[in-house]
Design an enzyme around this catalytic site. Structure first.
Site, short mmCIF file in Angstrom:
data_model
loop_
_atom_site.label_atom_id
_atom_site.label_comp_id
_atom_site.label_asym_id
_atom_site.label_seq_id
_atom_site.Cartn_x
_atom_site.Cartn_y
_atom_site.Cartn_z
N TYR A 1 11.09 8.81 1.42
CA TYR A 1 11.11 7.70 0.45
C TYR A 1 11.83 8.02 -0.86
CZ TYR A 1 7.65 5.85 3.70
OH TYR A 1 7.02 5.40 4.83
N HIS B 1 12.55 -2.43 2.59
CA HIS B 1 11.95 -1.11 2.88
C HIS B 1 12.89 -0.04 2.38
CE1 HIS B 1 9.01 -3.09 5.40
NE2 HIS B 1 10.02 -3.80 5.90
N LEU B 2 12.31 0.98 1.79
CA LEU B 2 13.15 2.11 1.35
C LEU B 2 13.77 2.83 2.54
CD1 LEU B 2 10.29 2.47 -0.78
CD2 LEU B 2 12.25 3.42 -1.94
N SER B 3 12.94 3.06 3.56
CA SER B 3 13.41 3.80 4.74
C SER B 3 13.98 2.81 5.77
CB SER B 3 12.25 4.58 5.35
OG SER B 3 11.24 3.69 5.82
N GLU C 1 12.69 -9.28 2.54
CA GLU C 1 11.90 -8.13 2.99
C GLU C 1 12.67 -6.85 2.67
OE1 GLU C 1 11.15 -8.10 7.19
OE2 GLU C 1 10.21 -6.13 7.13
N ALA D 1 2.94 -0.63 5.07
CA ALA D 1 2.47 -0.65 6.46
C ALA D 1 1.94 -2.02 6.88
CB ALA D 1 1.40 0.42 6.67
N PRO E 1 0.79 -1.23 0.00
CA PRO E 1 0.00 0.00 0.00
C PRO E 1 0.83 1.28 0.00
CG PRO E 1 -0.09 -1.08 2.14
CD PRO E 1 0.55 -2.06 1.19
N ARG F 1 6.97 0.99 13.77
CA ARG F 1 7.58 0.45 12.54
C ARG F 1 8.72 -0.53 12.83
NH1 ARG F 1 5.26 3.76 8.48
NH2 ARG F 1 4.84 5.84 9.29
N ASP G 1 1.49 -15.46 7.16
CA ASP G 1 1.04 -16.83 6.92
C ASP G 1 1.14 -17.20 5.44
OD1 ASP G 1 0.47 -17.27 9.57
OD2 ASP G 1 -1.70 -17.05 9.37
N HIS H 1 3.81 -4.20 9.43
CA HIS H 1 3.72 -4.03 10.87
C HIS H 1 2.42 -4.54 11.45
CE1 HIS H 1 6.97 -1.47 9.65
NE2 HIS H 1 6.17 -0.63 9.04
N ARG I 1 12.82 4.83 12.82
CA ARG I 1 11.60 5.62 12.76
C ARG I 1 10.71 5.32 13.98
NH1 ARG I 1 9.03 5.12 7.00
NH2 ARG I 1 7.85 6.91 7.82
C1 DQA Z 1 8.02 1.24 4.02
C2 DQA Z 1 8.08 1.47 5.54
C3 DQA Z 1 6.72 1.28 6.17
O1 DQA Z 1 6.79 1.52 7.58
C4 DQA Z 1 5.71 2.23 5.58
O2 DQA Z 1 4.44 1.99 6.13
C5 DQA Z 1 5.69 2.20 4.09
C6 DQA Z 1 6.96 2.11 3.37
C7 DQA Z 1 9.36 1.58 3.34
O3 DQA Z 1 9.55 1.16 2.21
O4 DQA Z 1 10.20 2.27 3.92
O5 DQA Z 1 4.64 2.31 3.46
O6 DQA Z 1 7.74 -0.12 3.78
#
Ligand code: DQA
Length: 147
Positions: free
Chosen positions: A23, A100-102, A98, A77, A10, A111, A87, A80, A107
């Site tokens: 981001y 994540h950009l950030s 996995e 999101a 999302p 998160r 599952d 989290h 943070r």
């Molecule tokens: C994210 C980090 C998540 O906490 C956040 O809800 C996102 C982007 C990231 O790529 O840094 O939507 O997955």
């Protein structure tokens, strides 16, 4: 040839416009093009999928079984909150990296918790759009090591 699926959850369709200070300014279309091009360098086919809907993400993971060899997942999101995504990863028995950009650990505390991390091969975060390239490299190395 390995086939890799890059799944984005999302709000990631808004990359480039959404909180660029967090981001970055690279759009999702650019990230997906970069992933496909990097896949060619790795000798892998890369397909990409994005949805804002939890069920559609679960369906994409289910559909990857027997079709793709591994998955790069930025669940946004849902990372989290979604036991259902966790599952699904376990159910399809495919390696997931996995992404994540950030740097989610630097943070807000909500998160820091990831339902994906315990069932993933590993986690890459904090490197912006380049993280997708790192994740594809990690997934390819993992698949090569498993052969
Ligand atoms: C994210 C980090 C998540 O906490 C956040 O809800 C996102 C982007 C990231 O790529 O840094 O939507 O997955």
């Amino acid at each position: 040839m390995s086939s890799l699926l890059v799944v984005n959850g999302p709000n990631l369709n808004l990359l480039g416009q959404r909180q660029p200070q967090v981001y970055g300014r690279t759009t999702l279309a650019e990230i997906e093009q970069n992933c496909i091009a990097h896949g060619q360098r790795l000798g892998c086919e890369v397909q990409c999928f994005q949805s804002n809907h939890e069920g559609a993400l679960i369906d994409a993971l289910h559909g990857a079984r027997g079709v793709h060899d591994g998955i790069v997942l930025n669940a946004g999101a849902y990372t989290h909150s979604s036991i259902a995504l966790m599952d699904a990863i376990v159910s399809v028995e495919l390696p997931v990296v996995e992404l994540h950009l950030s740097n989610i650990h630097a943070r807000e505390s909500f998160r820091h918790k990831s339902y994906i991390a315990p069932v993933a091969v590993g986690q890459i975060c904090g490197f912006g759009a380049h993280g997708y390239i790192l994740a594809l490299d990690a997934l390819k190395a993992h698949l090569d090591g498993a052969k």
